[in-house]
Scaffold this motif. Structure first.
Motif, PDB file in Angstrom:
ATOM      1  N   GLU A  38       0.668  -1.682  -0.084  1.00 59.04           N
ATOM      2  CA  GLU A  38       0.096   0.160   0.498  1.00 59.04           C
ATOM      3  C   GLU A  38       0.915   1.346   0.137  1.00 59.04           C
ATOM      4  O   GLU A  38       1.778   1.383   0.765  1.00 59.04           O
ATOM      5  N   LEU A  39       0.711   1.829  -0.841  1.00 60.16           N
ATOM      6  CA  LEU A  39       0.979   3.717  -0.591  1.00 60.16           C
ATOM      7  C   LEU A  39       0.299   4.982  -0.194  1.00 60.16           C
ATOM      8  O   LEU A  39      -0.258   4.700  -0.781  1.00 60.16           O
ATOM      9  N   ALA A  40       0.160   4.897   0.438  1.00 66.40           N
ATOM     10  CA  ALA A  40      -0.782   6.032   1.054  1.00 66.40           C
ATOM     11  C   ALA A  40      -0.557   7.049   0.612  1.00 66.40           C
ATOM     12  O   ALA A  40      -1.859   7.450   0.467  1.00 66.40           O
ATOM     13  N   VAL A  41       0.218   8.299  -0.429  1.00 60.88           N
ATOM     14  CA  VAL A  41      -0.089   9.522  -1.053  1.00 60.88           C
ATOM     15  C   VAL A  41       1.107   8.928  -2.627  1.00 60.88           C
ATOM     16  O   VAL A  41       2.137   8.164  -2.559  1.00 60.88           O
ATOM     17  N   SER A  42       0.203   9.635  -3.145  1.00 61.67           N
ATOM     18  CA  SER A  42       0.354  10.012  -3.891  1.00 61.67           C
ATOM     19  C   SER A  42       0.968  10.868  -5.079  1.00 61.67           C
ATOM     20  O   SER A  42       0.561  11.343  -4.411  1.00 61.67           O
ATOM     21  N   TRP A  43       1.867  10.850  -5.713  1.00 64.05           N
ATOM     22  CA  TRP A  43       2.470  11.752  -5.711  1.00 64.05           C
ATOM     23  C   TRP A  43       2.312  12.458  -6.959  1.00 64.05           C
ATOM     24  O   TRP A  43       3.106  13.855  -7.780  1.00 64.05           O
ATOM     25  N   GLU A  44       1.180  12.840  -7.710  1.00 64.95           N
ATOM     26  CA  GLU A  44       0.388  12.656  -8.806  1.00 64.95           C
ATOM     27  C   GLU A  44      -0.334  13.422  -8.348  1.00 64.95           C
ATOM     28  O   GLU A  44      -1.138  13.392  -7.106  1.00 64.95           O
ATOM     29  N   GLY A  45      -0.369  14.166  -9.229  1.00 68.10           N
ATOM     30  CA  GLY A  45      -2.594  15.273  -9.177  1.00 68.10           C
ATOM     31  C   GLY A  45      -3.166  14.466 -10.253  1.00 68.10           C
ATOM     32  O   GLY A  45      -3.596  14.131 -11.077  1.00 68.10           O
ATOM     33  N   VAL A  46      -4.847  15.384  -9.477  1.00 69.26           N
ATOM     34  CA  VAL A  46      -5.710  14.283 -10.730  1.00 69.26           C
ATOM     35  C   VAL A  46      -5.777  15.738 -11.478  1.00 69.26           C
ATOM     36  O   VAL A  46      -5.920  17.574 -10.855  1.00 69.26           O
ATOM     37  N   SER A  47      -6.417  15.825 -12.516  1.00 69.97           N
ATOM     38  CA  SER A  47      -7.025  17.182 -13.483  1.00 69.97           C
ATOM     39  C   SER A  47      -8.216  18.094 -13.300  1.00 69.97           C
ATOM     40  O   SER A  47      -8.954  16.840 -12.572  1.00 69.97           O
ATOM     41  N   ILE A  48      -8.343  19.125 -13.782  1.00 72.98           N
ATOM     42  CA  ILE A  48      -9.648  20.028 -13.259  1.00 72.98           C
ATOM     43  C   ILE A  48     -10.622  19.196 -13.763  1.00 72.98           C
ATOM     44  O   ILE A  48     -12.154  19.090 -13.347  1.00 72.98           O
ATOM     45  N   ASN A  49     -11.050  18.565 -15.158  1.00 74.23           N
ATOM     46  CA  ASN A  49     -11.657  18.025 -15.624  1.00 74.23           C
ATOM     47  C   ASN A  49     -12.231  16.217 -14.743  1.00 74.23           C
ATOM     48  O   ASN A  49     -13.395  16.753 -14.709  1.00 74.23           O
ATOM     49  N   MET A  50     -11.206  16.557 -13.921  1.00 76.05           N
ATOM     50  CA  MET A  50     -11.611  15.502 -13.029  1.00 76.05           C
ATOM     51  C   MET A  50     -12.459  15.357 -12.019  1.00 76.05           C
ATOM     52  O   MET A  50     -13.772  15.015 -11.768  1.00 76.05           O
TER      53      MET A  50
END
Length: 178
Positions: free
Chosen positions: A49-61
């Motif tokens: 399990e990885l608690a944190v993602s280092w990517e972001g989500v788009s405004i479209n998301m």
């Protein structure tokens, strides 16, 4: 590879340590709390399990999430959205899982909605997440949808926000969510 033991050198430890845990281990070691540092590192090394993602989500998301959940999230706080929508949507999908841990919502998101964060979002979870039926009043989602920077599009603007980018199911061994 087995979890690190007390006698191993740092270069022999698994590379599977996220940045949050690495910082925690560093602080605990500096504070002389080596056993707690070892325990924290070992707990993460034994999980996928990885608690944190280092990517972001788009405004479209953000737009799509708000549209698909419009009735359920209208006038709710971010905290309520996490409890009523995010957690149930991201719980473990393994049959008969004795200890379901779930995952971050971003891990379940299609690649077209993920990317290197353009912005980091900090917000109060007790505030309104979305208000879709009032033209002059909005919540966090509406502020994001109406604040696309000039020269950017909702498709290429990515926001790191804990609601989507942190696994809301995992708890720290020191209390509270990760």
């Amino acid at each position: 590879m087995d979890p690190p033991t007390g006698g191993e050198k740092s270069h022999e430890r698994p590379a599977r340590t996220d940045r949050t845990t690495a910082e925690l281990v560093k602080v605990l070691n500096l504070d002389g709390r080596t056993q707690e540092a070892h325990d924290a590192e070992r707990a993460v090394a034994t999980t996928n399990e990885l608690a944190v993602s280092w990517e972001g989500v788009s405004i479209n998301m953000w737009r799509r999430f708000a549209e698909e959940n419009a009735n359920a999230i209208n006038f709710l706080s971010t905290d309520a959205v996490v409890e009523r929508i995010v957690k149930p949507s991201s719980v473990s999908q393994l049959l008969f899982d004795p200890a379901p841990k779930g995952r971050a919502l971003i891990e379940m998101t299609h690649a077209e909605f993920k990317g290197k964060p353009t912005f980091f979002l900090s917000h109060a979870w007790r505030q309104t997440f979305s208000v879709s039926d009032r033209p002059r009043r909005g919540g966090l989602v509406q502020a994001i949808l109406h604040a696309v920077p000039e020269g950017r599009t909702p498709e290429d603007t990515f926001i790191w926000a804990d609601i989507f980018c942190v696994n809301q199911h995992l708890r720290s061994p020191y209390g509270g969510l990760l």
